[in-house]
Design an enzyme around this catalytic site. Structure first.
Site, PDB file in Angstrom:
ATOM      1  N   TYR A 145     -18.163  21.716  -6.988  1.00  0.00           N
ATOM      2  CA  TYR A 145     -16.768  21.806  -6.671  1.00  0.00           C
ATOM      3  C   TYR A 145     -16.076  22.130  -8.058  1.00  0.00           C
ATOM      4  O   TYR A 145     -16.338  21.635  -9.282  1.00  0.00           O
ATOM      5  CB  TYR A 145     -16.320  20.270  -6.382  1.00  0.00           C
ATOM      6  CG  TYR A 145     -14.728  20.578  -6.069  1.00  0.00           C
ATOM      7  CD1 TYR A 145     -14.647  20.658  -4.811  1.00  0.00           C
ATOM      8  CD2 TYR A 145     -13.833  20.067  -6.826  1.00  0.00           C
ATOM      9  CE1 TYR A 145     -13.137  20.601  -4.222  1.00  0.00           C
ATOM     10  CE2 TYR A 145     -12.530  20.141  -6.579  1.00  0.00           C
ATOM     11  CZ  TYR A 145     -11.945  20.482  -5.183  1.00  0.00           C
ATOM     12  OH  TYR A 145     -10.883  20.487  -4.724  1.00  0.00           O
ATOM     13  N   GLN A 202     -11.602  17.545   2.261  1.00  0.00           N
ATOM     14  CA  GLN A 202     -12.375  18.482   3.381  1.00  0.00           C
ATOM     15  C   GLN A 202     -13.318  19.676   2.664  1.00  0.00           C
ATOM     16  O   GLN A 202     -14.276  20.022   3.211  1.00  0.00           O
ATOM     17  CB  GLN A 202     -10.974  19.447   3.889  1.00  0.00           C
ATOM     18  CG  GLN A 202     -10.253  20.355   2.803  1.00  0.00           C
ATOM     19  CD  GLN A 202      -9.081  19.565   2.225  1.00  0.00           C
ATOM     20  OE1 GLN A 202      -9.006  18.332   2.266  1.00  0.00           O
ATOM     21  NE2 GLN A 202      -7.871  20.343   1.674  1.00  0.00           N
ATOM     22  N   ASN A 227      -9.742  16.090  -8.065  1.00  0.00           N
ATOM     23  CA  ASN A 227      -8.813  15.026  -8.076  1.00  0.00           C
ATOM     24  C   ASN A 227      -9.111  13.817  -7.120  1.00  0.00           C
ATOM     25  O   ASN A 227     -10.243  13.726  -6.694  1.00  0.00           O
ATOM     26  CB  ASN A 227      -7.375  15.596  -7.379  1.00  0.00           C
ATOM     27  CG  ASN A 227      -7.617  16.175  -5.996  1.00  0.00           C
ATOM     28  OD1 ASN A 227      -8.650  15.450  -5.177  1.00  0.00           O
ATOM     29  ND2 ASN A 227      -6.887  16.922  -5.672  1.00  0.00           N
ATOM     30  N   GLN A 272      -7.170  16.586 -25.456  1.00  0.00           N
ATOM     31  CA  GLN A 272      -7.554  15.587 -24.446  1.00  0.00           C
ATOM     32  C   GLN A 272      -6.130  15.249 -23.767  1.00  0.00           C
ATOM     33  O   GLN A 272      -6.353  15.350 -22.523  1.00  0.00           O
ATOM     34  CB  GLN A 272      -8.002  14.535 -25.048  1.00  0.00           C
ATOM     35  CG  GLN A 272      -8.582  13.431 -24.157  1.00  0.00           C
ATOM     36  CD  GLN A 272      -9.634  14.187 -23.270  1.00  0.00           C
ATOM     37  OE1 GLN A 272     -10.692  14.805 -23.831  1.00  0.00           O
ATOM     38  NE2 GLN A 272      -9.473  14.003 -22.010  1.00  0.00           N
ATOM     39  N   HIS A 275      -4.960  17.397 -20.703  1.00  0.00           N
ATOM     40  CA  HIS A 275      -5.581  17.403 -19.215  1.00  0.00           C
ATOM     41  C   HIS A 275      -4.766  16.861 -18.156  1.00  0.00           C
ATOM     42  O   HIS A 275      -4.555  17.235 -16.846  1.00  0.00           O
ATOM     43  CB  HIS A 275      -6.919  16.637 -19.389  1.00  0.00           C
ATOM     44  CG  HIS A 275      -7.984  17.248 -19.822  1.00  0.00           C
ATOM     45  ND1 HIS A 275      -8.536  18.233 -19.035  1.00  0.00           N
ATOM     46  CD2 HIS A 275      -8.913  17.210 -20.790  1.00  0.00           C
ATOM     47  CE1 HIS A 275      -9.652  18.963 -19.484  1.00  0.00           C
ATOM     48  NE2 HIS A 275      -9.760  18.230 -20.646  1.00  0.00           N
ATOM     49  N   GLU A 341     -16.088   9.231 -22.883  1.00  0.00           N
ATOM     50  CA  GLU A 341     -16.408  10.628 -22.222  1.00  0.00           C
ATOM     51  C   GLU A 341     -16.872  11.185 -23.460  1.00  0.00           C
ATOM     52  O   GLU A 341     -17.984  11.685 -23.283  1.00  0.00           O
ATOM     53  CB  GLU A 341     -15.575  10.989 -21.340  1.00  0.00           C
ATOM     54  CG  GLU A 341     -16.070  12.311 -20.824  1.00  0.00           C
ATOM     55  CD  GLU A 341     -14.821  12.892 -19.926  1.00  0.00           C
ATOM     56  OE1 GLU A 341     -15.116  13.915 -19.296  1.00  0.00           O
ATOM     57  OE2 GLU A 341     -13.672  12.477 -20.036  1.00  0.00           O
ATOM     58  N   HIS A 342     -16.085  11.550 -24.275  1.00  0.00           N
ATOM     59  CA  HIS A 342     -16.175  12.200 -25.342  1.00  0.00           C
ATOM     60  C   HIS A 342     -16.000  11.616 -26.618  1.00  0.00           C
ATOM     61  O   HIS A 342     -15.032  10.865 -26.829  1.00  0.00           O
ATOM     62  CB  HIS A 342     -14.952  13.737 -25.447  1.00  0.00           C
ATOM     63  CG  HIS A 342     -14.970  14.315 -24.091  1.00  0.00           C
ATOM     64  ND1 HIS A 342     -14.086  14.138 -23.106  1.00  0.00           N
ATOM     65  CD2 HIS A 342     -15.673  15.380 -23.646  1.00  0.00           C
ATOM     66  CE1 HIS A 342     -14.209  14.894 -22.225  1.00  0.00           C
ATOM     67  NE2 HIS A 342     -15.391  15.538 -22.334  1.00  0.00           N
ATOM     68  N   ASP A 375     -16.046  21.859 -23.978  1.00  0.00           N
ATOM     69  CA  ASP A 375     -15.573  22.051 -22.899  1.00  0.00           C
ATOM     70  C   ASP A 375     -15.653  23.645 -22.245  1.00  0.00           C
ATOM     71  O   ASP A 375     -16.110  23.911 -21.198  1.00  0.00           O
ATOM     72  CB  ASP A 375     -14.110  22.040 -22.838  1.00  0.00           C
ATOM     73  CG  ASP A 375     -13.509  20.489 -22.730  1.00  0.00           C
ATOM     74  OD1 ASP A 375     -14.496  19.855 -22.407  1.00  0.00           O
ATOM     75  OD2 ASP A 375     -12.383  20.157 -23.109  1.00  0.00           O
ATOM     76  N   HIS A 435     -50.586  -6.020   4.303  1.00  0.00           N
ATOM     77  CA  HIS A 435     -51.004  -5.196   3.367  1.00  0.00           C
ATOM     78  C   HIS A 435     -52.260  -5.454   2.824  1.00  0.00           C
ATOM     79  O   HIS A 435     -53.030  -4.612   2.356  1.00  0.00           O
ATOM     80  CB  HIS A 435     -49.796  -5.668   2.044  1.00  0.00           C
ATOM     81  CG  HIS A 435     -48.498  -4.802   2.170  1.00  0.00           C
ATOM     82  ND1 HIS A 435     -47.752  -5.021   3.383  1.00  0.00           N
ATOM     83  CD2 HIS A 435     -47.603  -3.990   1.444  1.00  0.00           C
ATOM     84  CE1 HIS A 435     -46.729  -4.571   3.295  1.00  0.00           C
ATOM     85  NE2 HIS A 435     -46.649  -3.703   2.104  1.00  0.00           N
TER      86      HIS A 435
END
Length: 452
Positions: A145, A202, A227, A272, A275, A341-342, A375, A435
């Site tokens: 995606y 979708q 999103n 950042q 974004h 994250e970074h 990035d 077993h």
């Protein structure tokens, strides 16, 4: 106060971009990345599509209807698929500079992903009476995606599709709504097999369950940022197929000492913040004078941004903050608590400092290694864990598409008897008589209980 005031010369005075907090006030807030309202809406979309486990592929008419209503496709469009010819034409329609940048980024990301794939190999060892090992094999179909939205993200096309291809996936499916020219061009250079011009929940449903007459083999794994409806849908289909992660708002944390470049650090924090209005930029430093210089530079540089970037960044700075630390040790402790994250390191001997950091999605060592370089394809993937999840997981890689599966065989029953007898004992310790008897049936000395 967040209210703006006017100075004596009439210019607008903005509140500080970076709110100062104390080290004691820094806490990791574990937030569910799945928005409850978006989850309900995503479930409704899937129900409208007739999508779900055991229901077969989604039919094209309801998918096209939803895509029209939610603005994925243009009003006069009857096509769900972006053709390879369209993507090739888009690539050829780029300027030489744009085309060369795309080719260079594709090559660097490919090289890194292929090196990752080469780092894990099939192996085998001797076991009592035989051999055991593992094989490394890709899943068949990858779903990738790439967001549409405010800014086209061809970089996300490359980061997801190239990685899937390097892993060895036979079919790579891409989904992105109303793709821009540069997004189609990225799809061309990545040689995606099927490009769905749809987005949101979708698109995730279509990749997870298939589309009648278009995607007959649903995706085994779905990856890529999106999103809140994309995230919600990924949560719904997770388990039916694999997903990379449920990503929350993007974030950067920068550790600085008095040797850092305030202008450069400010630029990275703003990169950042632009974004998303919920993005977060965090500054940790041991030098109060330097932090004041960063704030001054952030203010002046934000004012120079075009719209809507400027307004987005200003909103993002409302949840951003700065911490004056007593030492780099304290900076590292706070950073590890947040698991950003970074993570950028702008200090003396940045490499040594970086080696002491434990929790992050991706780390950028020294002032030359800006997050923006990651990035846009220095090599490592830019799809990284957010919201503190870097404590236990890493970013998107070829490993998301690979299955490491174990095998064993016994060639010498006599040599395997130690293992057989240990299995009998432990099975009965666990109360699993069936077993134990299955193990007894392979014993050369014990008569199975079912024969007594």
């Amino acid at each position: 106060s967040t209210a703006m005031s006017s100075t004596s010369n009439g210019s607008v005075q903005h509140p500080p971009c970076l709110t100062m907090v104390t080290p004691a006030e820094v806490t990791l807030e574990i937030k569910n990345p799945v928005d409850p309202t978006a989850l309900l809406q995503a479930k409704a979309i899937l129900a409208e599509l007739g999508a779900g486990e055991g229901l077969g592929p989604i039919l094209q008419p309801p998918l096209l209807k939803v895509a029209h209503r939610l603005g994925d496709v243009y009003a006069d469009s009857t096509q769900l698929v972006i053709t390879k010819e369209e993507c090739k034409a888009a690539f050829e329609g780029l300027t030489d500079i744009e085309r060369n940048a795309l080719v260079n980024i594709h090559a660097r990301v490919t090289r890194f992903a292929e090196a990752q794939r080469g780092s894990v190999v099939d192996m085998e060892i001797d076991i009592p009476g035989g051999k055991a090992g593992h094989t490394v094999s890709p899943c068949q179909t990858a779903g990738c995606y790439a967001p549409g939205g405010r800014y086209p993200l061809p970089s996300s096309v490359i980061m997801t599709a190239v990685t899937a291809r390097a892993a060895g996936c036979a079919t790579v499916v891409l989904a992105s709504p109303k793709p821009a020219l540069i997004t189609k061009a990225a799809a061309h250079i990545c040689n995606v097999d099927i490009f769905l011009g749809i987005g949101g929940a979708q698109a995730i449903a279509a990749m997870a369950y298939g589309i009648d007459g278009i995607l007959e083999t649903p995706a085994d794994v779905i990856v890529g940022p999106g999103n809140k409806w994309v995230t919600a849908a990924k949560a719904i289909v997770s388990g039916y197929c694999g997903i990379d992660m449920l990503a929350g708002p993007s974030e950067v944390l920068v550790i600085c000492d008095d040797t850092a470049n305030a202008e450069m650090v400010a630029a990275d924090l703003i990169a950042q913040a632009e974004h998303d209005v919920v993005a977060r930029a965090i500054l940790l430093s041991t030098d109060a004078k330097f932090m004041a210089e960063v704030e001054e530079n952030v203010q002046s540089q934000v004012e120079c941004l075009p719209e809507p970037n400027r307004s987005t960044a200003r909103m993002a700075f409302r949840q951003s903050f700065a911490v004056l630390c007593e030492s780099l040790d304290e900076c590292i402790v706070l950073s590890d608590k947040l698991a950003p994250e970074h993570l950028e390191i702008h200090t003396r001997d940045a490499h040594a400092v970086a080696k002491r950091c434990g929790n992050y999605g991706g780390i950028f060592i020294g002032e030359g290694a800006a997050e923006v370089m990651g990035d846009y394809g220095a090599g490592p993937n830019h799809t990284l864990p957010t919201g503190g999840t870097g404590r236990y997981t890493g970013g998107l890689s070829v490993f998301n598409f690979l299955r490491i599966r174990t095998w064993m065989r016994i060639d010498d029953r006599e040599a395997s008897q130690g293992c057989v007898h240990d299995s009998i004992v432990l099975a009965r310790c666990e109360g699993l008589e069936g077993h134990a008897r299955a193990a007894e049936s392979r014993s050369l000395t014990v008569v199975p209980a079912y024969k007594k």
